[in-house]
Write an enzyme that holds these catalytic residues in place. Structure first.
Site, PDB file in Angstrom:
ATOM      1  N   ASP A 144      -0.644  73.702  21.259  1.00  0.00           N
ATOM      2  CA  ASP A 144      -1.759  74.721  22.433  1.00  0.00           C
ATOM      3  C   ASP A 144      -0.796  74.830  22.991  1.00  0.00           C
ATOM      4  O   ASP A 144       0.374  74.160  24.128  1.00  0.00           O
ATOM      5  CB  ASP A 144      -2.926  74.746  22.832  1.00  0.00           C
ATOM      6  N   ARG A 200     -18.907  75.823  10.824  1.00  0.00           N
ATOM      7  CA  ARG A 200     -18.650  75.434  12.684  1.00  0.00           C
ATOM      8  C   ARG A 200     -18.412  76.271  14.099  1.00  0.00           C
ATOM      9  O   ARG A 200     -17.925  77.274  13.372  1.00  0.00           O
ATOM     10  CB  ARG A 200     -16.817  75.083  12.100  1.00  0.00           C
ATOM     11  N   HIS A 256      -0.799  74.186  14.322  1.00  0.00           N
ATOM     12  CA  HIS A 256      -0.311  74.321  15.887  1.00  0.00           C
ATOM     13  C   HIS A 256      -0.309  73.079  16.957  1.00  0.00           C
ATOM     14  O   HIS A 256      -0.958  72.156  16.721  1.00  0.00           O
ATOM     15  CB  HIS A 256      -0.579  75.516  16.049  1.00  0.00           C
TER      16      HIS A 256
END
Ligand SMILES: C=C1C[C@]23C[C@@]1(O)CC[C@H]2[C@@]12CC[C@H](O)[C@@](C)(C(=O)O1)[C@H]2[C@@H]3C(=O)O
Ligand SMILES: O=C(O)CCC(=O)C(=O)O
Ligand SMILES: [Fe+2]
Length: 340
Positions: free
Chosen positions: A209, A274, A207
């Site tokens: 932002d 993570r 994607h």
């Protein structure tokens, strides 16, 4: 994020996309030192070429970063039923695997928070009612420090592009009504799933932002990838002491396409968890998102139709994660449809 058994886990995850394991890391990510007298031109060059760079000597105290990391891990290690009390994300709150409300899923759990309302007020009923005061204070301290750094970065962008006034971008992020948000993402390891499929699970699908700028910090677990202009995906070597800056869609429009919003994604790591924390700096909802006049050459036309941030956000929230959201706001696309 609970995984009861291998088959239950697979059931749960059948919707999560995978991709072939990628090995090599990319060593070409531009690195900018905030104290470098050349920082403004290096930032502009990096944002033109990649829409992305690593920031060192950023001035955000390591103490704030580690305090928030500890608190965030404490939260994500809570029993699932406790975390669920801080959800669902509507859009703010705790979410697990589902990203947005249009069917996107990933191997991730997260907390999505609003930054402009004092975090003490509106979100009290969800996230912070259930969590200790020191989590709230760790989030507030971190956001304040990162915002300060983000203001400086966009002022350097303005300097580098000779935008006047130099606060043309930073005033939008500083505004009390700035529509900014903050996200803590946790990607648990998932060795069984990856061993079974031989592929990497997508933690957070590709994607761009939507906002002006995103400021990302993660622990030392790899996973973040960016898409280069030639459409190849490359892995960003993690660095827990630095920040990674992304150009968002709004900045692409405000610079009439000179700076490009970067397509990125996160692959889950089979062995290590993570944790990332991202500040998304956006303008007030009423702001018109148009190319900044001082940047436009004589006679240059906007590549985009005029729209407000509210209009863009409304359309973004109806889209799927991977959609090219700026497409419907491009003038060229509109004329192509009309056969011109
Ligand atoms: C699928 C979606 C999740 C998202 C809203 C959207 O409909 C499309 C944009 C997505 C995104 C990507 C960047 C940020 O993580 C985010 C908070 C944003 O502003 O846009 C997310 C949205 C979300 O997770 O709610
Ligand atoms: O978690 C990460 O490292 C990046 C996630 C991301 O791109 C996002 O939340 O928009
Ligand atoms: Fe992102």
């Amino acid at each position: 994020m609970v995984v009861h058994s291998q088959s239950a886990a697979l059931d749960h995850c059948s919707l999560i996309k995978t991709c072939k394991p990628t090995t090599g890391v990319f060593n070409g990510i531009p690195v900018v030192n905030l104290g470098d007298p050349e920082a403004k031109s290096l930032i502009v060059k990096a944002c033109e070429e990649y829409g992305f760079f690593k920031l060192v000597n950023h001035g955000v105290p390591m103490e704030f970063i580690t305090k928030l990391e500890t608190e965030a891990l404490r939260f994500f290690n809570l029993p699932q039923s406790d975390k669920d009390k801080s959800g669902p994300p509507d859009p703010f709150g705790y979410g697990c695997k589902m990203i947005g409300s249009n069917g996107d899923v990933g191997w991730v759990e997260y907390l999505l928070l609003n930054t402009n309302l004092e975090i003490t007020s509106q979100q009290t009923h969800t996230v912070f009612r259930e969590n200790p005061e020191f989590f709230r204070s760790a989030v507030n301290d971190y956001i304040q420090a990162v915002k300060r750094m983000a203001f400086e970065v966009v002022e350097l962008v303005a300097d580098g592009l000779r935008i006047e006034p130099r606060d043309a971008l930073s005033r939008l992020l500083r505004d009390d009504k700035s529509d900014s948000c903050f996200r803590l993402n946790h990607y648990p390891p998932c060795p069984e799933l990856q061993a079974l499929s031989g592929r990497n699970l997508i933690g957070f699908g590709e994607h761009t932002d939507p906002q002006i700028i995103s400021v990302l910090r993660s622990n030392n677990t790899s996973g973040l990838q960016i898409c280069l202009n030639d459409k190849t995906w490359v892995s960003v070597p993690p660095d827990q002491t630095s920040f990674f800056i992304n150009v968002g869609d709004a900045l692409q429009v405000m610079t009439n396409g000179r700076l490009r919003s970067v397509r990125h994604r996160v692959l889950a790591d089979p062995r290590n968890s993570r944790l990332s924390m991202i500040y998304f700096g956006g303008p007030p909802l009423s702001e018109k998102i148009v190319p900044l006049p001082s940047l436009m050459a004589k006679g240059e036309e906007s590549l985009y139709k005029e729209f407000t941030w509210w209009e863009y956000k409304t359309s973004a929230y109806k889209s799927r994660l991977a959609d090219y959201r700026l497409g419907m706001f491009e003038k060229r696309a509109a004329s192509a449809v009309a056969g011109l």
